[in-house]
Design an enzyme around this catalytic site. Structure first.
Site, short mmCIF file in Angstrom:
data_model
loop_
_atom_site.label_atom_id
_atom_site.label_comp_id
_atom_site.label_asym_id
_atom_site.label_seq_id
_atom_site.Cartn_x
_atom_site.Cartn_y
_atom_site.Cartn_z
N HIS A 144 0.89 -1.20 0.03
CA HIS A 144 -0.07 0.25 0.14
C HIS A 144 1.00 1.19 -0.05
CE1 HIS A 144 -3.84 2.18 1.00
NE2 HIS A 144 -2.97 2.94 1.45
N ARG A 151 -11.54 0.36 -11.76
CA ARG A 151 -11.91 -0.72 -10.49
C ARG A 151 -13.15 -0.17 -10.03
NH1 ARG A 151 -6.73 1.26 -9.10
NH2 ARG A 151 -4.87 -0.32 -9.40
N ARG A 194 -13.14 -3.20 -15.13
CA ARG A 194 -12.89 -4.64 -14.52
C ARG A 194 -14.17 -4.97 -13.44
NH1 ARG A 194 -8.19 -5.14 -10.25
NH2 ARG A 194 -9.79 -4.33 -8.90
N GLU A 253 -3.51 -12.77 -14.32
CA GLU A 253 -2.90 -12.50 -12.87
C GLU A 253 -2.58 -13.87 -12.49
OE1 GLU A 253 -5.55 -9.68 -10.56
OE2 GLU A 253 -6.88 -10.98 -12.18
N ASN A 309 0.75 -7.03 -10.20
CA ASN A 309 0.93 -7.38 -8.76
C ASN A 309 0.51 -8.68 -8.18
OD1 ASN A 309 1.19 -4.53 -8.97
ND2 ASN A 309 -0.69 -3.92 -7.69
N ASP A 310 -0.59 -9.25 -8.65
CA ASP A 310 -0.83 -10.43 -8.21
C ASP A 310 -0.02 -11.51 -8.91
OD1 ASP A 310 -2.87 -10.74 -6.15
OD2 ASP A 310 -4.25 -9.88 -7.47
N ARG A 316 2.93 -9.71 -1.37
CA ARG A 316 3.57 -8.61 -1.57
C ARG A 316 3.53 -7.60 -0.35
NH1 ARG A 316 -1.94 -7.42 -5.27
NH2 ARG A 316 -2.71 -5.57 -3.99
N CYS A 333 -1.71 -3.29 -16.44
CA CYS A 333 -2.53 -2.26 -15.44
C CYS A 333 -2.15 -2.69 -14.06
CB CYS A 333 -3.96 -2.63 -15.77
SG CYS A 333 -4.56 -4.09 -15.19
#
EC number: 2.7.3.9
Length: 557
Positions: free
Chosen positions: A187, A285, A321, A410, A433-434, A444, A481
């Protein structure tokens, strides 16, 4: 003596300034008994401290903007809530405990009650504990929690930052961020990039940095220099720090188009992205209108919310998404609260197996919003793992007239079977990220795993290549993304692997465009080859940055 600490680079840019550390957590006060004649003075101390904390928070909220103002206003309101203060006063008189202990116990009781009520009230428990710590600090003379306000620009040093802390960061005063914890997709890292604050996380030795010393940090290379050369400090402090603007469509030096788009999470974010010159939205999102609710929003509510985002991009693409519930975004009406491993559980598109009606109503709302606005709407599903899932999602979209239906890549399985996935999906978007988390088996947010949790991992880059090659077999475009798209040094590598669009925080658009605009498509391919040939992430990053050294230095990246 000059020494250099190293960590994970997460937000590019260079900054020099004096260190200000985050306060240590406020310790739990001891249970010390008062004499009866001391009760009146103790009650007055509780009232005085509560009023002082509330006034301080209101003043900060008045000076803040956006999310920071909202967070501070909520905390100020909690500090002024008579429920907490009156219970603390009662405990002083009845239990004859110190003011600090009374506030601590009263807040603990109130927080527990809120948590038992479930969302959205349960989320207020964190605010109660924040206020508790502030009032106890006022009573005991400890440093109050939250981002310090020393009255001058500074480099913030912390173990890590909580969401409430990051919401109050002011890029005008916080020159840079150094943490000992966190990872490249934590974050803290994501917020630092969105604010344009240079940052390095998972820094070994960050805990040894002391208030008042000067450091020079490089958010592109991951270095933090203690007692730096005065000339280097002067150069960093006098460098033009104005945000580089995006000038026209993204393209390489030899004119190959690379769409530069923005990630947005709400209507305000969409307007900011449009003002920044984003060519479209590569990731919208939709969770913002679902989170914090006991039941899903109606179709009409969703249509209204989606239209406010689409309206900011008439004639341009917006990739929507579908609901990405689960893992760190639990929703009671589609996810279970007792999964042993939520990150590997029922999340994303998988929630539609048990709740197909929720997905169906969301697709209906997206279609209605698209029909009412002028944006070019594409739709994609998160957490697709198999060709069958891609096929079924595309069919579900077609029922609502949504012809451009794609998938998030992902899961490593989807990357490795991309050739079959893209027999059905019209496009793909890499959620790095995933993808990193699953490919490297590394949480992460854990600082101890930061060296694994980076998009520079050659194994992850090979998954990007596999996805692009599988999509190319069917003439399908692939974008990125995830947070990897915001790294100016990594952008040409991604393009060299076959990516045709990059979606990122709006603040990164200008920097990424500048690097791509100075790099030919042939050089992008060579940089991709160079990165993939390296044995590990650190070597890959060093090799690419070494090849781009002059350009990155010129751009202060």
């Amino acid at each position: 003596m000059t020494t250099t600490l190293t960590g994970s680079p997460v937000s590019p840019g260079r900054a020099a300034g004096v260190v200000v550390t985050m306060p240590e957590p406020v310790p739990e006060p001891p249970t010390t008994r008062l004499h009866a004649h001391e009760a009146d003075a103790a009650v007055e101390a509780v009232r005085t401290a509560s009023t002082a904390v509330q006034k301080r928070l209101v003043d900060r909220a008045d000076r803040a903007r956006g999310t920071a103002a909202d967070v501070l206003s909520v905390t100020a309101a909690m500090a002024g809530d008579p429920t907490l203060a009156s219970d603390a006063e009662r405990r002083v008189r009845e239990d004859l405990v110190t003011p600090a202990r009374a506030v601590w116990d009263a807040a603990g009781s109130l927080a527990a009650q809120l948590e038992q009520l479930g969302p959205p009230l349960a989320e207020r428990a964190r605010d109660v504990r924040d206020v508790r710590d502030r009032i106890v600090a006022e009573l005991t003379g400890a440093r109050p929690p939250g981002v310090p306000e020393p009255g001058h620009p500074f480099v913030l040093v912390a173990e890590d930052l909580a969401p409430a802390d990051t919401a109050t960061l002011d890029p005008e005063t916080v020159l840079g961020i150094v943490t000992s914890g966190g990872g490249p997709t934590s974050h803290t890292a994501i917020l630092a990039r969105s604010l344009g604050i240079p940052a390095v996380v998972a820094v070994a030795g960050a805990g040894d940095l002391r208030d008042g010393e000067t450091v020079l940090l490089d958010g592109g290379s991951g270095s933090v220099v203690r007692d730096p050369d005065p000339d280097a400090v002067a150069a960093a402090q006098h460098r033009d720090t104005a945000r580089r603007e995006l000038q026209g469509p993204g393209r390489t030096a030899d004119g190959v188009p690379v769409e530069l788009m923005a990630n947005v999470a709400d209507p305000d974010g969409a307007r900011a992205a449009a003002e920044a010159g984003a060519e479209g939205v590569g990731l919208f999102r939709t969770e913002f209108c679902f989170l914090g609710r006991a039941a899903e929003p109606s179709v009409a509510e969703q249509v209204s919310a989606y239209r406010r985002v689409l309206a900011a991009f008439p004639g341009r693409r917006v990739v929507v998404r579908t609901l990405d519930a689960g893992a760190d975004k639990p929703l009671g009406f589609v996810t279970a609260d007792d999964e042993p491993n939520p990150a590997l559980g029922v999340r994303g598109l998988r929630t539609a197996v048990g709740h197909p009606d929720v997905l169906d109503r969301q697709l209906q709302a997206i279609a209605e919003a698209a029909a009412a606005e002028e944006a070019e709407v594409w739709v994609m599903a998160p957490m697709v793992a198999t060709p069958a899932e891609a096929r079924d999602f595309v069919a579900a979209c077609a029922k609502h007239g949504l012809e451009q239906a794609g998938v998030m890549v992902e899961v490593p399985a989807a990357a490795l079977r991309a050739r079959w996935i893209f027999e059905h999906a019209a496009f793909g978007s890499l959620g790095t990220n995933d993808l990193i988390q699953y490919a490297m088996a590394a949480d992460r947010v854990l600082g101890e795993l930061a060296t694994l949790s980076t998009p520079w991992q050659p194994a992850v880059l090979e998954l990007v290549r596999a996805t692009c090659e599988g999509a190319a077999a069917h003439g399908r475009p692939v974008g990125v993304c995830g947070e990897a798209a915001a790294d100016p040094a990594l952008a040409p590598v991604l393009v060299g692997l076959g990516v045709s669009s990059l979606s990122m925080t709006p603040r990164a658009l200008g920097d990424v465009a500048a690097v791509l605009g100075a790099t030919t498509s042939e050089e992008c391919a060579e940089l991709a080859r160079l990165a993939c040939e390296q044995p590990d992430a650190e070597s890959a990053r060093a090799a690419v940055r070494g090849r781009l050294a002059a350009l990155l230095d010129e751009l202060a990246l």
